[in-house]
Write a protein that holds these residues in place. Structure first.
Motif, PDB file in Angstrom:
ATOM      1  N   GLY A  63      44.362  46.970  36.048  1.00 26.67           N
ATOM      2  CA  GLY A  63      43.622  46.441  35.764  1.00 26.67           C
ATOM      3  C   GLY A  63      42.195  46.299  36.312  1.00 26.67           C
ATOM      4  N   ARG A  64      41.181  46.334  36.126  1.00 25.12           N
ATOM      5  CA  ARG A  64      39.796  46.471  36.600  1.00 25.12           C
ATOM      6  C   ARG A  64      39.767  46.069  37.935  1.00 25.12           C
ATOM      7  N   HIS A  65      40.371  44.701  38.018  1.00 22.33           N
ATOM      8  CA  HIS A  65      40.409  44.482  39.408  1.00 22.33           C
ATOM      9  C   HIS A  65      40.938  44.543  40.714  1.00 22.33           C
ATOM     10  N   ARG A  66      42.024  44.705  40.207  1.00 24.77           N
ATOM     11  CA  ARG A  66      42.914  46.109  41.199  1.00 24.77           C
ATOM     12  C   ARG A  66      41.900  46.876  41.330  1.00 24.77           C
ATOM     13  N   ALA A  67      41.479  47.744  39.989  1.00 27.99           N
ATOM     14  CA  ALA A  67      41.446  49.320  40.675  1.00 27.99           C
ATOM     15  C   ALA A  67      39.659  48.739  41.110  1.00 27.99           C
ATOM     16  N   SER A  68      39.084  48.576  41.033  1.00 26.46           N
ATOM     17  CA  SER A  68      37.345  47.917  41.884  1.00 26.46           C
ATOM     18  C   SER A  68      38.155  48.171  43.222  1.00 26.46           C
ATOM     19  N   GLU A  69      38.826  46.633  43.684  1.00 23.34           N
ATOM     20  CA  GLU A  69      39.315  46.735  44.995  1.00 23.34           C
ATOM     21  C   GLU A  69      39.580  48.029  45.875  1.00 23.34           C
ATOM     22  N   VAL A  70      40.346  48.619  45.163  1.00 22.80           N
ATOM     23  CA  VAL A  70      41.162  49.738  46.133  1.00 22.80           C
ATOM     24  C   VAL A  70      40.310  50.927  46.163  1.00 22.80           C
ATOM     25  N   MET A  71      40.224  50.916  45.185  1.00 21.41           N
ATOM     26  CA  MET A  71      38.940  52.355  44.956  1.00 21.41           C
ATOM     27  C   MET A  71      37.394  52.050  45.644  1.00 21.41           C
ATOM     28  N   TYR A  72      37.178  50.544  45.744  1.00 14.19           N
ATOM     29  CA  TYR A  72      35.898  50.228  46.568  1.00 14.19           C
ATOM     30  C   TYR A  72      35.076  49.346  47.431  1.00 14.19           C
ATOM     31  N   ASP A  73      36.184  48.500  47.242  1.00 13.27           N
ATOM     32  CA  ASP A  73      36.823  47.037  48.176  1.00 13.27           C
ATOM     33  C   ASP A  73      35.475  46.559  48.268  1.00 13.27           C
ATOM     34  N   LYS A  74      35.186  46.044  46.619  1.00 11.69           N
ATOM     35  CA  LYS A  74      34.435  45.323  45.893  1.00 11.69           C
ATOM     36  C   LYS A  74      35.343  44.614  44.178  1.00 11.69           C
ATOM     37  N   ALA A  75      34.219  43.712  44.207  1.00 12.52           N
ATOM     38  CA  ALA A  75      34.447  43.158  42.638  1.00 12.52           C
ATOM     39  C   ALA A  75      34.198  43.898  41.623  1.00 12.52           C
ATOM     40  N   VAL A  76      34.200  43.396  40.802  1.00 19.51           N
ATOM     41  CA  VAL A  76      34.684  44.451  39.527  1.00 19.51           C
ATOM     42  C   VAL A  76      32.372  44.302  39.137  1.00 19.51           C
ATOM     43  N   TYR A  77      31.703  42.841  39.319  1.00 19.71           N
ATOM     44  CA  TYR A  77      30.228  43.002  39.129  1.00 19.71           C
ATOM     45  C   TYR A  77      29.707  43.264  39.961  1.00 19.71           C
ATOM     46  N   GLU A  78      30.196  43.820  41.628  1.00 18.68           N
ATOM     47  CA  GLU A  78      29.361  44.734  42.199  1.00 18.68           C
ATOM     48  C   GLU A  78      29.133  45.630  42.349  1.00 18.68           C
TER      49      GLU A  78
END
Length: 188
Positions: free
Chosen positions: A120-135
């Motif tokens: 999922g995009r939310h998990r990928a965004s958190e792990v890779m960039y420590d950001k919410a998807v919309y950020e």
């Protein structure tokens, strides 16, 4: 087959389709299905192109639309058969009559495999960039969209990084010519 569409409808009927596309959604369209808003789940031009490549013994692959990838992910079917492709195409076509394109795209990204432990995009965004998807910046989003083809391995390596970097740079180069198309998309 209708039961599968009904199950998807139950799960995704409340999706917010009025929020503008975020950078990850844009980059996914650019890299995975450029004619996403011009077909109904089956991209005939891509199919003809890939059949021609196969007939001329050139390297071939692709022709799956985002909807077909979504159906494959939901069904967890991976066998390499024409029956599976036909079934995915039929379900993708049916899904287009039940759901909005934006809801299908967002649903796919919510369950897509981005790599080891990254569903999922939310998990990928958190792990890779420590950001919410919309950020995510366009560059960060391009990297995540590239990971749909080159999922993150358990242990990163230079070869994987180079592939992802090359694909994400390609998406960044294409972004300006797609921005006008994205602005014209009606959200409903």
């Amino acid at each position: 087959m209708n039961q599968e569409i009904d199950a998807l409808y139950e799960r995704y009927q409340g999706y917010d389709i009025f929020t503008p596309l975020d950078n990850l959604e844009k980059m996914t369209i650019i890299l995975e299905d450029r004619r996403y808003f011009n077909h109904y789940g089956i991209d005939c031009r891509s199919i003809v192109r890939e059949v021609w490549k196969a007939a001329t013994f050139c390297q071939h692959g692709g022709a799956s639309t985002i909807e077909m990838q979504f159906i494959r992910t939901v069904n967890s079917r991976r066998e390499l058969t024409m029956y599976r492709k036909f079934r995915e195409g039929l379900l993708a076509l049916l899904a287009n009559f039940h759901f909005n394109k934006i809801a299908l795209l967002r649903s796919y990204l919510d369950i897509a495999f981005f790599g080891s432990g990254l569903i999922g995009r939310h998990r990928a965004s958190e792990v890779m960039y420590d950001k919410a998807v919309y950020e995510l910046s366009p560059k960060e989003a391009a990297v995540l969209a590239s990971m749909l083809v080159y999922p993150k391995p358990l242990h990163e390596n230079p070869v994987w990084r180079a592939k992802v970097e090359r694909r994400s740079n390609y998406a960044i180069r294409l972004l300006p010519q797609f921005e006008k198309r994205f602005e014209q998309i009606k959200m409903c």
